[in-house]
Design an enzyme around this catalytic site. Sequence first.
Site, PDB file in Angstrom:
ATOM      1  N   GLU A 116       0.898  -1.247   0.026  1.00  0.00           N
ATOM      2  CA  GLU A 116       0.027  -0.096   0.179  1.00  0.00           C
ATOM      3  C   GLU A 116       0.879   1.205   0.006  1.00  0.00           C
ATOM      4  O   GLU A 116       2.018   1.200   0.321  1.00  0.00           O
ATOM      5  CB  GLU A 116      -0.804   0.044   1.362  1.00  0.00           C
ATOM      6  CG  GLU A 116      -0.271  -0.120   2.588  1.00  0.00           C
ATOM      7  CD  GLU A 116      -0.851   0.562   3.711  1.00  0.00           C
ATOM      8  OE1 GLU A 116      -1.399   1.780   3.398  1.00  0.00           O
ATOM      9  OE2 GLU A 116      -0.652   0.173   4.659  1.00  0.00           O
ATOM     10  N   LYS A 156      -3.491  -2.055  14.324  1.00  0.00           N
ATOM     11  CA  LYS A 156      -2.575  -1.042  14.807  1.00  0.00           C
ATOM     12  C   LYS A 156      -3.004  -0.970  16.426  1.00  0.00           C
ATOM     13  O   LYS A 156      -4.166  -0.966  16.878  1.00  0.00           O
ATOM     14  CB  LYS A 156      -2.939   0.384  14.279  1.00  0.00           C
ATOM     15  CG  LYS A 156      -1.981   0.262  13.017  1.00  0.00           C
ATOM     16  CD  LYS A 156      -1.820   1.686  12.551  1.00  0.00           C
ATOM     17  CE  LYS A 156      -2.923   1.798  11.595  1.00  0.00           C
ATOM     18  NZ  LYS A 156      -2.875   1.194  10.278  1.00  0.00           N
TER      19      LYS A 156
HETATM   20  N1  PSU Z   1      -0.204   0.332   8.719  1.00  0.00           N
HETATM   21  C1  PSU Z   1       0.977   0.903   9.110  1.00  0.00           C
HETATM   22  N2  PSU Z   1       0.788   2.386   8.916  1.00  0.00           N
HETATM   23  C2  PSU Z   1      -0.161   3.083   8.442  1.00  0.00           C
HETATM   24  C3  PSU Z   1      -1.124   2.271   7.952  1.00  0.00           C
HETATM   25  C4  PSU Z   1      -1.172   0.766   7.924  1.00  0.00           C
HETATM   26  O1  PSU Z   1       1.945   0.598   9.594  1.00  0.00           O
HETATM   27  O2  PSU Z   1      -0.183   4.194   7.999  1.00  0.00           O
HETATM   28  C5  PSU Z   1      -2.401   2.907   7.339  1.00  0.00           C
HETATM   29  C6  PSU Z   1      -3.276   1.806   6.268  1.00  0.00           C
HETATM   30  O3  PSU Z   1      -3.236   2.340   4.976  1.00  0.00           O
HETATM   31  C7  PSU Z   1      -4.317   1.481   6.713  1.00  0.00           C
HETATM   32  C8  PSU Z   1      -4.960   2.990   7.423  1.00  0.00           C
HETATM   33  O4  PSU Z   1      -5.400   1.146   5.933  1.00  0.00           O
HETATM   34  O5  PSU Z   1      -3.322   3.108   8.119  1.00  0.00           O
HETATM   35  C9  PSU Z   1      -6.136   3.046   8.133  1.00  0.00           C
HETATM   36  O6  PSU Z   1      -6.686   4.227   8.364  1.00  0.00           O
HETATM   37  P1  PSU Z   1      -8.187   4.595   8.803  1.00  0.00           P
HETATM   38  O7  PSU Z   1      -7.872   4.245  10.479  1.00  0.00           O
HETATM   39  O8  PSU Z   1      -8.278   5.951   8.722  1.00  0.00           O
HETATM   40  O9  PSU Z   1      -8.992   3.469   8.165  1.00  0.00           O
END
Ligand code: PSU
Length: 306
Positions: free
Chosen positions: A25, A160
């Site tokens: 990604e 996360k």
């Molecule tokens: N994993 C990481 N760092 C990130 C992300 C994932 O180690 O920045 C990103 C991914 O793109 C994931 C997003 O889809 O964070 C999630 O964002 P949100 O909580 O707004 O959906």
Amino acid sequence: MKVDVSLAPEVRAAIDAGRPVVALESTIIAHGMPYPDNLSMAREVEAVVRAHAAIPATIAILGGRLKIGLGYEEIDDLARNGRSIRKVSVRDLPYVVSQGLDGATTVASTMRIAAMAGIRTFATGGIGGVHRGAERSFDISADMTEFAESSVAVVTAGAKAILDLGLTLETLETLGVPVVGFGTEEFPAFYSRSSGHAVPMRCDSAGEVARLMRAKWDMGLRGGIVVANPIPLSAEIPAVEIEPVVEAAVARAYSAGIHGKELTPFLLSEIATVTAGRSLAANIALVKHNAAVAADIAVAYAGASR
Ligand code: PSU
Ligand code: MN
């Protein structure tokens, strides 16, 4: 397919020949880490995939085109422009494409685009999930619902640590998504190897995961698979150390009124500041580890598909 998908020649050749490809990604590059660590991370992750005998395909949207397999300069631009690049989840795809804009793809939109091209394996750092306090904010990442839709196995260091991991696991269960502990009984908590939450199933090798992928999709069960791969021990930040930092960052975000797609980048950068970069080093280490495991799975899956 009418959508304008642009595949790098190397990626197209690998897909056509049934050789292993790993999707990567771009939100993690533009929004997940500061420059220049994000640039070195992106390049190292591609190198790890190659070292494990698969072709890396970093995905983004450039000038309204879905791009699978970015070039050297394209990754450099994403890394330098960072948070000024739009963070694009699935709901944003039509706008960015129709307006001819650039965008960094999240786990959800990267899964969707990978699936369009027939790429079945994807490495990230940590997937989005159900945020703490979601019963009030309703903040549940579109990564969750995407797992019910796109048939891609995503290697992730659990979810996360900024999230509510229990609610994230409940949501994945509701959506019918297999959550596989890779060599573990426990759902990892991103910076930490353990979370106190059990995984519903465990695989100990790439071959086992490849067979699970095949079994799911051969049965006509659409959707993704979470491959939960713990951070390497050497890079781990134990939960007792990181948890108070995460809690403080979540509280600061709440009082500053930060929400929506800004929340995850805000929390990651707050935590990196407070830990003096230790969380950033952990994040980089876990992404590289996930890339290695994803490549091994892609190799096993390609072998099983011949
Ligand atoms: N994993 C990481 N760092 C990130 C992300 C994932 O180690 O920045 C990103 C991914 O793109 C994931 C997003 O889809 O964070 C999630 O964002 P949100 O909580 O707004 O959906
Ligand atoms: Mn969100």
